[in-house]
Design a protein around this motif. Structure first.
Motif, PDB file in Angstrom:
ATOM      1  N   ILE A  18      26.606  42.863 105.958  1.00 47.88           N
ATOM      2  CA  ILE A  18      26.802  44.066 105.140  1.00 47.88           C
ATOM      3  C   ILE A  18      25.629  45.032 105.286  1.00 47.88           C
ATOM      4  CG2 ILE A  18      27.110  44.939 102.776  1.00 47.88           C
ATOM      5  CD1 ILE A  18      29.597  43.588 104.149  1.00 47.88           C
ATOM      6  N   SER A  19      24.419  44.530 105.439  1.00 47.66           N
ATOM      7  CA  SER A  19      23.273  45.418 105.684  1.00 47.66           C
ATOM      8  C   SER A  19      23.466  46.185 106.989  1.00 47.66           C
ATOM      9  CB  SER A  19      21.972  44.617 105.733  1.00 47.66           C
ATOM     10  OG  SER A  19      21.681  44.095 104.475  1.00 47.66           O
ATOM     11  N   ALA A  20      23.893  45.482 108.028  1.00 44.59           N
ATOM     12  CA  ALA A  20      24.137  46.143 109.314  1.00 44.59           C
ATOM     13  C   ALA A  20      25.278  47.153 109.192  1.00 44.59           C
ATOM     14  CB  ALA A  20      24.453  45.099 110.379  1.00 44.59           C
ATOM     15  N   LEU A  21      26.343  46.765 108.474  1.00 40.70           N
ATOM     16  CA  LEU A  21      27.474  47.668 108.287  1.00 40.70           C
ATOM     17  C   LEU A  21      27.047  48.939 107.551  1.00 40.70           C
ATOM     18  CD1 LEU A  21      30.563  48.176 108.496  1.00 40.70           C
ATOM     19  CD2 LEU A  21      30.759  47.032 106.265  1.00 40.70           C
ATOM     20  N   ARG A  22      26.264  48.775 106.498  1.00 43.85           N
ATOM     21  CA  ARG A  22      25.814  49.951 105.735  1.00 43.85           C
ATOM     22  C   ARG A  22      24.938  50.862 106.597  1.00 43.85           C
ATOM     23  NH1 ARG A  22      25.078  46.648 100.373  1.00 43.85           N
ATOM     24  NH2 ARG A  22      27.077  47.133  99.437  1.00 43.85           N
ATOM     25  N   GLU A  23      24.081  50.261 107.398  1.00 47.55           N
ATOM     26  CA  GLU A  23      23.215  51.062 108.273  1.00 47.55           C
ATOM     27  C   GLU A  23      24.066  51.842 109.274  1.00 47.55           C
ATOM     28  OE1 GLU A  23      19.867  50.351 111.698  1.00 47.55           O
ATOM     29  OE2 GLU A  23      19.967  48.923 110.042  1.00 47.55           O
ATOM     30  N   TRP A  24      25.034  51.165 109.863  1.00 47.56           N
ATOM     31  CA  TRP A  24      25.893  51.810 110.847  1.00 47.56           C
ATOM     32  C   TRP A  24      26.721  52.913 110.203  1.00 47.56           C
ATOM     33  CZ3 TRP A  24      31.218  51.911 112.153  1.00 47.56           C
ATOM     34  CH2 TRP A  24      31.472  52.401 113.443  1.00 47.56           C
ATOM     35  N   MET A  25      27.288  52.641 109.037  1.00 44.07           N
ATOM     36  CA  MET A  25      28.084  53.651 108.341  1.00 44.07           C
ATOM     37  C   MET A  25      27.222  54.853 107.937  1.00 44.07           C
ATOM     38  SD  MET A  25      31.209  52.660 108.453  1.00 44.07           S
ATOM     39  CE  MET A  25      32.104  53.552 107.190  1.00 44.07           C
ATOM     40  N   ALA A  26      25.969  54.596 107.585  1.00 40.91           N
ATOM     41  CA  ALA A  26      25.056  55.693 107.243  1.00 40.91           C
ATOM     42  C   ALA A  26      24.834  56.584 108.464  1.00 40.91           C
ATOM     43  CB  ALA A  26      23.736  55.143 106.726  1.00 40.91           C
ATOM     44  N   GLU A  27      24.743  55.976 109.644  1.00 41.28           N
ATOM     45  CA  GLU A  27      24.591  56.774 110.870  1.00 41.28           C
ATOM     46  C   GLU A  27      25.794  57.672 111.102  1.00 41.28           C
ATOM     47  OE1 GLU A  27      23.430  54.764 114.449  1.00 41.28           O
ATOM     48  OE2 GLU A  27      21.999  53.511 113.359  1.00 41.28           O
ATOM     49  N   LEU A  28      26.964  57.207 110.664  1.00 42.89           N
ATOM     50  CA  LEU A  28      28.178  58.009 110.792  1.00 42.89           C
ATOM     51  C   LEU A  28      28.316  59.024 109.657  1.00 42.89           C
ATOM     52  CD1 LEU A  28      30.806  55.263 111.728  1.00 42.89           C
ATOM     53  CD2 LEU A  28      29.628  56.840 113.267  1.00 42.89           C
ATOM     54  N   GLY A  29      27.395  58.957 108.678  1.00 47.67           N
ATOM     55  CA  GLY A  29      27.481  59.840 107.519  1.00 47.67           C
ATOM     56  C   GLY A  29      28.520  59.390 106.509  1.00 47.67           C
ATOM     57  N   LYS A  30      28.860  58.093 106.535  1.00 44.63           N
ATOM     58  CA  LYS A  30      29.911  57.580 105.662  1.00 44.63           C
ATOM     59  C   LYS A  30      29.433  56.394 104.838  1.00 44.63           C
ATOM     60  CE  LYS A  30      33.545  59.221 108.625  1.00 44.63           C
ATOM     61  NZ  LYS A  30      34.826  58.924 109.236  1.00 44.63           N
ATOM     62  N   ARG A  31      28.193  56.404 104.451  1.00 40.18           N
ATOM     63  CA  ARG A  31      27.626  55.282 103.692  1.00 40.18           C
ATOM     64  C   ARG A  31      28.357  55.053 102.374  1.00 40.18           C
ATOM     65  NH1 ARG A  31      23.553  51.753 103.214  1.00 40.18           N
ATOM     66  NH2 ARG A  31      22.494  51.512 101.245  1.00 40.18           N
ATOM     67  N   THR A  32      28.862  56.110 101.766  1.00 44.50           N
ATOM     68  CA  THR A  32      29.530  55.956 100.462  1.00 44.50           C
ATOM     69  C   THR A  32      30.787  55.109 100.550  1.00 44.50           C
ATOM     70  OG1 THR A  32      30.686  58.044 100.782  1.00 44.50           O
ATOM     71  CG2 THR A  32      28.632  58.107  99.501  1.00 44.50           C
ATOM     72  N   SER A  33      31.378  54.985 101.742  1.00 44.38           N
ATOM     73  CA  SER A  33      32.584  54.154 101.854  1.00 44.38           C
ATOM     74  C   SER A  33      32.254  52.668 101.759  1.00 44.38           C
ATOM     75  CB  SER A  33      33.345  54.453 103.152  1.00 44.38           C
ATOM     76  OG  SER A  33      32.586  54.086 104.270  1.00 44.38           O
ATOM     77  N   VAL A  34      30.968  52.310 101.858  1.00 50.98           N
ATOM     78  CA  VAL A  34      30.546  50.920 101.683  1.00 50.98           C
ATOM     79  C   VAL A  34      29.454  50.828 100.613  1.00 50.98           C
ATOM     80  CG1 VAL A  34      31.253  49.994 103.923  1.00 50.98           C
ATOM     81  CG2 VAL A  34      29.014  51.090 103.699  1.00 50.98           C
ATOM     82  N   ALA A  35      29.555  51.690  99.612  1.00 51.76           N
ATOM     83  CA  ALA A  35      28.605  51.664  98.497  1.00 51.76           C
ATOM     84  C   ALA A  35      28.823  50.393  97.670  1.00 51.76           C
ATOM     85  CB  ALA A  35      28.782  52.897  97.627  1.00 51.76           C
ATOM     86  N   VAL A  36      27.809  50.016  96.915  1.00 56.70           N
ATOM     87  CA  VAL A  36      27.875  48.812  96.093  1.00 56.70           C
ATOM     88  C   VAL A  36      29.019  48.943  95.092  1.00 56.70           C
ATOM     89  CG1 VAL A  36      26.641  47.391  94.418  1.00 56.70           C
ATOM     90  CG2 VAL A  36      25.411  48.372  96.356  1.00 56.70           C
ATOM     91  N   SER A  37      29.821  47.895  95.009  1.00 58.74           N
ATOM     92  CA  SER A  37      30.972  47.904  94.112  1.00 58.74           C
ATOM     93  C   SER A  37      30.698  47.013  92.901  1.00 58.74           C
ATOM     94  CB  SER A  37      32.207  47.382  94.851  1.00 58.74           C
ATOM     95  OG  SER A  37      32.048  45.999  95.127  1.00 58.74           O
ATOM     96  N   HIS A  93      37.064  46.080 105.135  1.00 64.23           N
ATOM     97  CA  HIS A  93      38.339  46.789 105.077  1.00 64.23           C
ATOM     98  C   HIS A  93      38.113  48.290 104.876  1.00 64.23           C
ATOM     99  CE1 HIS A  93      42.074  48.294 103.178  1.00 64.23           C
ATOM    100  NE2 HIS A  93      42.630  47.532 104.105  1.00 64.23           N
ATOM    101  N   ALA A  94      37.179  48.641 104.004  1.00 60.39           N
ATOM    102  CA  ALA A  94      36.880  50.061 103.760  1.00 60.39           C
ATOM    103  C   ALA A  94      36.324  50.732 105.015  1.00 60.39           C
ATOM    104  CB  ALA A  94      35.894  50.203 102.604  1.00 60.39           C
ATOM    105  N   ALA A  95      35.565  49.990 105.801  1.00 60.34           N
ATOM    106  CA  ALA A  95      34.933  50.557 106.995  1.00 60.34           C
ATOM    107  C   ALA A  95      35.803  50.420 108.240  1.00 60.34           C
ATOM    108  CB  ALA A  95      33.588  49.868 107.230  1.00 60.34           C
ATOM    109  N   TRP A  96      36.890  49.624 108.136  1.00 62.00           N
ATOM    110  CA  TRP A  96      37.697  49.309 109.313  1.00 62.00           C
ATOM    111  C   TRP A  96      38.158  50.537 110.105  1.00 62.00           C
ATOM    112  CZ3 TRP A  96      37.925  45.680 112.562  1.00 62.00           C
ATOM    113  CH2 TRP A  96      38.966  45.597 113.483  1.00 62.00           C
ATOM    114  N   PRO A  97      38.663  51.588 109.471  1.00 62.44           N
ATOM    115  CA  PRO A  97      39.087  52.746 110.271  1.00 62.44           C
ATOM    116  C   PRO A  97      37.946  53.305 111.127  1.00 62.44           C
ATOM    117  CG  PRO A  97      39.905  52.950 108.035  1.00 62.44           C
ATOM    118  CD  PRO A  97      38.969  51.774 108.046  1.00 62.44           C
TER     119      PRO A  97
END
Length: 188
Positions: free
Chosen positions: A103-122, A174-178
């Motif tokens: 999840i740390s790697a996923l959040r870092e990668w999503m942040a690079e895409l500018g989509k960190r909020t799609s994997v924000a803490v739930s 699942h949130a990051a899958w697309p």
């Protein structure tokens, strides 16, 4: 430097104290080790609360807070793997540590895409963290006695934490899958 960031740095500073106490053999060492971990858990909640309440959220705090949490949990689980030294303990501990890395790697990668909020803490992530903290404190408090009710209750809590860990990981993936799939298709 603000109060929430100072609490996060304090939590990171507790890690070597925690490790030293874990290996020291003195009356009350199990309780002392559990208390240090509990203090770290409380500062995790407190620094987030104060950052929001005092409007003192910073990029440094947003970076350090999850790092401090993951470090403390991973160190505690690694030490407990040594103490308990069984497959039944090691499997859920590795699931929890592995999920944190993914999840740390996923959040870092999503942040690079500018989509960190799609994997924000739930909310589920917060429940998972609470279950982890409760299980780890319980397992730190007493020496391992496999047949005891205390052992069984805390192992059950650890397994609940591991299941919640996997569940929350699947929700984040699942949130990051697309975006994961889109990126993979671009690379073909």
């Amino acid at each position: 430097m603000n109060i929430p960031n100072a609490l996060t740095l304090f939590r990171i500073g507790l890690i070597p104290v925690f490790v030293i106490l874990f290996y020291l053999d003195f009356p009350g060492s199990y309780i002392a080790t559990a208390a240090v971990f509990a203090i770290a858990g409380m500062t995790d909640w407190l620094d987030g609360y104060l950052a929001r309440k005092l409007e003192q959220s910073t990029p440094l705090g947003a970076f350090l807070d999850p790092v401090a949490d993951k470090l403390m949990v991973a160190v505690a689980l690694a030490l407990l793997i040594e103490r308990y030294n069984t497959l039944w303990f090691t499997v859920p501990a590795i699931v929890i540590i592995g999920r944190e890395i993914v999840i740390s790697a996923l959040r870092e990668w999503m942040a690079e895409l500018g989509k960190r909020t799609s994997v924000a803490v739930s909310y589920l992530g917060k429940v998972k963290t609470t279950a982890q903290i409760v299980a780890i404190i319980g397992l730190l408090m007493m020496p391992p006695v496999e047949g005891s009710l205390w052992y069984q209750a805390n192992m059950l809590c650890l397994y609940v934490a591991a299941v919640l860990t996997l569940w929350s990981m699947l929700i984040y993936l699942h949130a990051a899958w697309p975006d994961l799939r889109g990126k993979a298709e671009e690379n073909r």
